[in-house]
Design a protein around this motif. Structure first.
Motif, PDB file in Angstrom:
ATOM      1  N   VAL A  82     -42.786 141.338 113.921  1.00  0.00           N
ATOM      2  CA  VAL A  82     -43.155 141.131 112.806  1.00  0.00           C
ATOM      3  C   VAL A  82     -43.192 139.764 112.381  1.00  0.00           C
ATOM      4  N   VAL A  83     -44.249 139.207 111.866  1.00  0.00           N
ATOM      5  CA  VAL A  83     -44.210 137.770 111.527  1.00  0.00           C
ATOM      6  C   VAL A  83     -44.820 137.653 109.894  1.00  0.00           C
ATOM      7  N   ALA A  84     -44.174 136.768 109.141  1.00  0.00           N
ATOM      8  CA  ALA A  84     -44.479 136.676 107.823  1.00  0.00           C
ATOM      9  C   ALA A  84     -44.576 135.333 107.314  1.00  0.00           C
ATOM     10  N   GLY A  85     -45.234 135.141 106.197  1.00  0.00           N
ATOM     11  CA  GLY A  85     -45.371 133.901 105.765  1.00  0.00           C
ATOM     12  C   GLY A  85     -46.197 133.724 104.438  1.00  0.00           C
ATOM     13  N   LYS A  86     -46.173 132.678 103.851  1.00  0.00           N
ATOM     14  CA  LYS A  86     -46.920 132.396 102.441  1.00  0.00           C
ATOM     15  C   LYS A  86     -48.503 132.220 102.442  1.00  0.00           C
ATOM     16  N   VAL A  87     -49.108 132.770 101.638  1.00  0.00           N
ATOM     17  CA  VAL A  87     -50.478 132.545 101.863  1.00  0.00           C
ATOM     18  C   VAL A  87     -51.198 132.200 100.540  1.00  0.00           C
ATOM     19  N   ASP A  88     -52.185 131.320 100.431  1.00  0.00           N
ATOM     20  CA  ASP A  88     -52.681 130.736  99.348  1.00  0.00           C
ATOM     21  C   ASP A  88     -54.009 131.690  99.113  1.00  0.00           C
ATOM     22  N   THR A  89     -53.474 132.895  98.082  1.00  0.00           N
ATOM     23  CA  THR A  89     -54.719 133.864  97.746  1.00  0.00           C
ATOM     24  C   THR A  89     -55.616 133.218  96.831  1.00  0.00           C
ATOM     25  N   ALA A  90     -55.055 132.627  96.019  1.00  0.00           N
ATOM     26  CA  ALA A  90     -55.805 132.123  94.995  1.00  0.00           C
ATOM     27  C   ALA A  90     -57.419 131.349  95.580  1.00  0.00           C
ATOM     28  N   ASN A  91     -57.236 130.748  96.574  1.00  0.00           N
ATOM     29  CA  ASN A  91     -58.301 130.004  97.169  1.00  0.00           C
ATOM     30  C   ASN A  91     -58.790 130.681  98.596  1.00  0.00           C
ATOM     31  N   LEU A  92     -58.510 131.755  98.581  1.00  0.00           N
ATOM     32  CA  LEU A  92     -58.913 132.568 100.074  1.00  0.00           C
ATOM     33  C   LEU A  92     -59.477 133.951  99.665  1.00  0.00           C
ATOM     34  N   GLN A  93     -60.252 134.358 100.439  1.00  0.00           N
ATOM     35  CA  GLN A  93     -60.793 135.754 100.045  1.00  0.00           C
ATOM     36  C   GLN A  93     -60.250 136.656 101.275  1.00  0.00           C
ATOM     37  N   HIS A  94     -60.263 136.057 102.573  1.00  0.00           N
ATOM     38  CA  HIS A  94     -59.961 136.840 103.824  1.00  0.00           C
ATOM     39  C   HIS A  94     -58.867 136.022 104.532  1.00  0.00           C
ATOM     40  N   LEU A  95     -57.983 136.719 105.157  1.00  0.00           N
ATOM     41  CA  LEU A  95     -56.950 136.191 105.996  1.00  0.00           C
ATOM     42  C   LEU A  95     -57.230 136.435 107.421  1.00  0.00           C
ATOM     43  N   GLU A  96     -57.331 135.558 108.488  1.00  0.00           N
ATOM     44  CA  GLU A  96     -57.649 135.940 109.813  1.00  0.00           C
ATOM     45  C   GLU A  96     -56.524 135.415 110.609  1.00  0.00           C
ATOM     46  N   SER A  97     -56.113 136.584 111.581  1.00  0.00           N
ATOM     47  CA  SER A  97     -55.076 136.107 112.425  1.00  0.00           C
ATOM     48  C   SER A  97     -55.907 136.230 113.896  1.00  0.00           C
ATOM     49  N   VAL A  98     -55.220 135.434 114.792  1.00  0.00           N
ATOM     50  CA  VAL A  98     -55.640 135.284 116.191  1.00  0.00           C
ATOM     51  C   VAL A  98     -54.380 135.670 116.891  1.00  0.00           C
ATOM     52  N   VAL A  99     -54.366 136.563 117.869  1.00  0.00           N
ATOM     53  CA  VAL A  99     -53.043 136.736 118.674  1.00  0.00           C
ATOM     54  C   VAL A  99     -53.437 136.569 120.277  1.00  0.00           C
ATOM     55  N   THR A 100     -52.825 135.620 120.805  1.00  0.00           N
ATOM     56  CA  THR A 100     -53.030 135.633 122.340  1.00  0.00           C
ATOM     57  C   THR A 100     -51.849 136.210 122.795  1.00  0.00           C
TER      58      THR A 100
END
Length: 923
Positions: free
Chosen positions: A503-521
């Motif tokens: 489990v990973v967590a964080g803060k995200v700027d939802t006001a200026n972002l429509q989608h959040l992308e993650s890349v796991v290697t």
């Protein structure tokens, strides 16, 4: 009549664990007599409501425990609310209502809270403070003295993240109300946006409650309800006691569609749950490092061998392994890794079966030997580049041989592993420094778990191994757009094991972002993986706003939970004091911002008028290790002591001031010892039959009892009785006030009383007091004194003894200071050894059968055949105070009446001797 309630409140946390299993339990009992006891119906205290409500929103469990009680007696009484919450959970609120007077809580920095409490206390407005630590629980306890007719309500709230283990989330609530409740309810709601695969409530409370639990499950929600009526709570139709006494368990799992994990975004935070399935296991290189010191003797070793045989059978053909067993020496089954072929596995099982515990504990050398084998195999190119290497340490005690300083051992192992391998630690029982195991495991990309030293040890070990037996990925890295996220928790992981979850967590700027992308290697068995996930930042908004039970703050709370726990782990391994101070400041600020109790904050509890104040905080865990005279990071008092003196250390045992008299204890639940402590109660553990046999010796003050008489080795141990200050219930309790040890072959005598410790060698003598901490060495006999606690006597590697000091209040009207003694069964006495303890070094054959009801329901009787005698014995409980210095640990045993007649050889008066150093006369 008391018009203002009196309060005693505490919150205690032990930072070592588990545990294994996490619990939340509420226990209500009457303290008006001054003794802890479950409330009985005739005390006129009514439990008219007992509720547990828990809501799990995306693995975040918010739990409330509420109890409503009334004092129906015509006199003031004490009511106690005692809650045990899961280790690692954060308590965030407590309220109490006493006849309409409401007490509420606030979180303050610890020193500020204690200052405010001290000021209130000086003005007579503070009701009281007590602090306590639990072994694997966090204890919150409030005691209220209320007048007749008082109604009182307690309510405690805490939060925790439910971790996934073995492909399941498990929420455990310990239900122990101690009495029948007019209204009882356990209500659990699960809200999982990913969708719920299944929900299961095992029958953990017993068949008595079959069919009472109801489960309703939808696509993304579930509701579990347990509402036994008062009639259903009864043990039997005419019983007044409750059958609700155990764990209420809820198990579930969620749907997983994306290999890259599930991103949940809400209220300015994101949570990334990652648990891929259907991957081939990575081959593993595993070193099992097994403690075989003397303290592992008996049940712990038997259970460890059983577990290891099962674990070895589960190794895969692609795995490589070896075994290391250690006491004061370190031995390898193989000096290098070998393939887990059927032939090698069978040979390893045979080797494990031949182990016989004895000697001391050299953890440092054992771990360095394991890392050397793995490093050498890697340097020689013997390891598959895609394999996972790990060390599994199993131990029940602290180092007593070789390097003793825990920080040095931690540093040595860290330097040797070099970020290449993982270290997993299993701590058996409560005599091991579990904090140390956690630190050294966390420092080396592993984890630790406490294993209880009992009949379930084998199952607990296998369950732990199953959690790490199937590595699916290694070198896992989570990546997010840096311009859109901040304050991300740990995002790089050494391994991922099947059935678990990252489990990973964080803060995200939802006001200026429509989608959040993650890349796991990550590295898989046959490929390098790159897994992408894309989520709309508003995807959850509609679902969360429609559900009235879902916690709208779950993302913030999960982020805070992960962040604080991560910082606590980083603080434990911080290399410099400056860095540790900075981390402490950050934890403190997080604790205050999120209103949670951590080791650096306290909870103030006040009424609205501010004229009553209580304090609940988290004291640091006291030293509970097994090593006599040593504490972690303390000066090494054993410098200069020869290697032969560092045999298995003996655990420190404490006894409450007023406990009843001497105990002879040999128990499989912890270190196995013959002991005599308190008014002579003897508990003999018989390893072959796995039974505890108890008996009492009732003799007069001044009498000297022979405990060990061994002419072949020239060893005598005698104890002289002293009496209490006056009789109670027409009986004068007796205690051991003095012990004499005679080592004839060395010409040495040791006398220990409640004031001094004296070593005599002919005309030469040397004395230490109980106010000292020090050592005496003479003719390879070592005496170690730990101030106001215990004395350990060691004779080479052949024998050791521990004497415990029990102080009571000097003005106590009845009780006196007294001594207890613990003698390890691995002491090398001869077959001719006699005495009340010595005779049991050769275990008699015991047969117990024809169990039947006794005079009281909880004390059945049976017939015991031993030494040609048929005896009527009674099943009951005795106390072992080594792991719980206040209330003791219950030890089940079969009690032999008439001062052990028929179980001991002859009559107890046959063991009376004339002098403190006399051998027992031969019959």
């Amino acid at each position: 009549v008391c018009s203002v309630p009196c309060f005693y409140c505490w919150l205690g946390i032990n930072l070592i664990s588990l545990n294994s299993r996490l619990f939340a339990q509420c226990c209500l009992y009457n303290c008006s007599s001054g003794e802890k006891s479950m409330v009985e119906d005739d005390d006129k205290i009514g439990l008219y409501s007992y509720k547990v409500q828990s809501t799990i929103t995306s693995r975040l469990a918010n739990t409330m425990i509420q109890a409503k009680m009334v004092n129906n007696a015509k006199r003031p009484q004490h009511i106690v609310f005692d809650v045990q919450v899961p280790k690692g959970a954060f308590i965030d609120n407590f309220t109490m209502d006493v006849n309409g007077i409401t007490f509420t809580s606030s979180i303050r920095e610890k020193s500020e809270a204690r200052r405010m409490y001290s000021q209130a206390k000086a003005k007579g407005k503070a009701a009281g403070i007590v602090r306590s630590n639990a072994l694997d629980m966090e204890n919150f306890k409030t005691e209220v003295n209320v007048p007749p007719g008082t109604r009182i309500q307690f309510e405690l709230h805490y939060q925790e993240m439910i971790r996934r283990k073995l492909s399941s989330y498990e929420h455990v609530i310990s239900l122990k109300p101690g009495r029948l409740a007019k209204h009882m309810e356990v209500d659990v709601r699960i809200i999982e946006p990913q969708g719920i695969r299944y929900v299961h409530v095992p029958n953990s409370l017993g068949d008595h409650f079959n069919g009472i639990t109801t489960i309703s499950k939808g696509e993304k929600k579930a509701h579990i309800s347990f509402k036994p009526t008062m009639a259903q709570q009864r043990k039997c139709p005419t019983c007044s006691s409750t059958a609700v006494d155990g764990n209420f368990v809820v198990q579930y799992d969620v749907n997983r569609e994306s290999t890259g994990g599930e991103l949940e975004i809400f209220n300015g935070y994101f949570i990334h749950f990652f648990a891929p399935e259907n991957l081939d296991p990575l081959p593993k290189n595993i070193l099992f490092v097994i403690d075989v010191s003397g303290s592992m003797w008996g049940l712990k070793m038997k259970q460890t061998i059983e577990a290891m045989k099962a674990i070895l059978s589960e190794l895969r053909a692609a795995d490589q392994f070896s075994l290391i067993d250690f006491n004061h020496n370190v031995r390898c089954w193989r000096d290098n890794l070998v393939s887990a072929t059927p032939a090698q596995v069978e040979d390893a099982k045979k080797y494990i079966q031949t182990i016989h515990p004895n000697g001391g504990t050299n953890i440092n050398e054992a771990l360095l030997r394991a890392t050397f084998i793995l490093n050498e195999a890697q340097n020689l190119g013997m390891l598959d580049p895609n394999s996972v290497s790990m060390i599994v340490l199993v131990s029940d005690g602290d180092p007593t041989v070789g390097e003793l300083k825990l920080t040095t051992i931690q540093k040595n192992v860290k330097q040797s592993i070099k970020d290449e391998f993982s270290l997993f630690c299993l701590g058996i029982g409560f005599d091991v420094d579990y904090d140390f195991l956690q630190r050294i495991a966390t420092d080396n990309r592993g984890m630790a778990q406490r294993i209880f030293g009992n009949q379930e040890t084998s199952a607990q070990m296998k369950r732990f191994y199953n959690q790490v037996s199937t590595p699916l990925l290694k070198k896992i890295q989570f990546n997010y757009p840096q311009e859109s996220v901040s304050d991300v928790t740990q995002s790089s992981f050494h391994n991922y094991f099947g059935g678990s979850e990252i489990v990973v967590a964080g803060k995200v700027d939802t006001a200026n972002l429509q989608h959040l992308e993650s890349v796991v290697t990550a590295t898989a068995a046959n490929a390098e993986l790159v897994m992408e996930t894309l989520r709309d930042v508003e995807e959850l908004d509609g679902f969360m706003k429609k559900d009235k039970y879902a916690d709208p703050e779950f993302t913030r709370k999960l982020w805070a939970y992960l962040t604080v726990n991560q910082m606590l782990a980083e603080r434990n391994t911080a290399p410099t004091a400056a860095l540790k101070r900075n981390i402490t400041k950050s934890i403190l600020q997080m604790s205050l911002d999120h209103h949670i109790v951590t080791p650096f904050t306290s909870m103030l509890i006040e009424n609205s008028e501010k004229d009553e104040i209580m304090l609940a905080d988290q004291p640091k865990d006291p030293r509970r290790g097994c090593c006599s005279g040593l504490t972690p990071n303390a000066p090494d008092n054993n410098k200069g002591i020869p290697p032969w003196a560092n045999v298995t250390a003996v655990p420190v045992s404490f006894m409450p001031e007023q406990r009843s008299p001497p105990v002879l204890l040999l128990t499989p639940a912890s270190f196995l010892y013959f002991s005599v402590d308190n008014d002579p109660h003897f508990i003999i553990y018989l390893p072959k039959s796995q039974r505890n046999i108890c008996f009492n010796i009732n003799s007069d003050p001044g009498h000297i009892l022979n405990l060990v008489s061994d002419p072949s080795t020239g060893v005598v141990v005698n104890g002289q009785l002293i009496g209490a200050k006056k009789e109670e219930n027409k009986k004068l309790n007796t205690y051991f006030g003095k012990f004499g040890f005679y080592f004839k072959n060395k010409g040495l005598k040791v006398e220990i009383d409640t004031e001094t410790i004296t070593l005599k060698d002919g005309s030469y003598s040397i004395m230490l007091s109980w106010s000292d901490t020090g050592h005496i060495i003479r003719k390879q006999l070592l005496i170690s004194v730990k101030k106001e606690s215990n004395v350990t006597i060691r004779v080479g590697e052949e024998m050791s003894f521990m004497v415990l000091l029990h102080r009571v209040w000097k003005n106590h009207p009845v009780n006196v200071d007294f001594l207890g003694i613990y003698i390890p069964p691995e002491n090398q006495f001869s077959p001719e050894a006699q005495g009340l303890i010595g005779q049991f070094t050769s275990e008699p054959e015991v047969y117990i059968y024809n169990q039947r009801p006794g005079q009281t329901p909880k004390k059945p009787q049976a017939t015991m055949e031993v030494k040609g005698n048929k005896l009527t014995v009674t099943r009951g409980l005795q106390k072992d105070y080594r792991t719980n210095r206040v209330f003791g640990t219950d030890v089940q045993c079969w009690f032999v009446h008439n001062s052990g007649k028929g179980f001991i050889d002859g009559h107890y008066k046959d063991y009376l001797v004339s002098h403190l150093y006399s051998f027992l006369k031969e019959p």
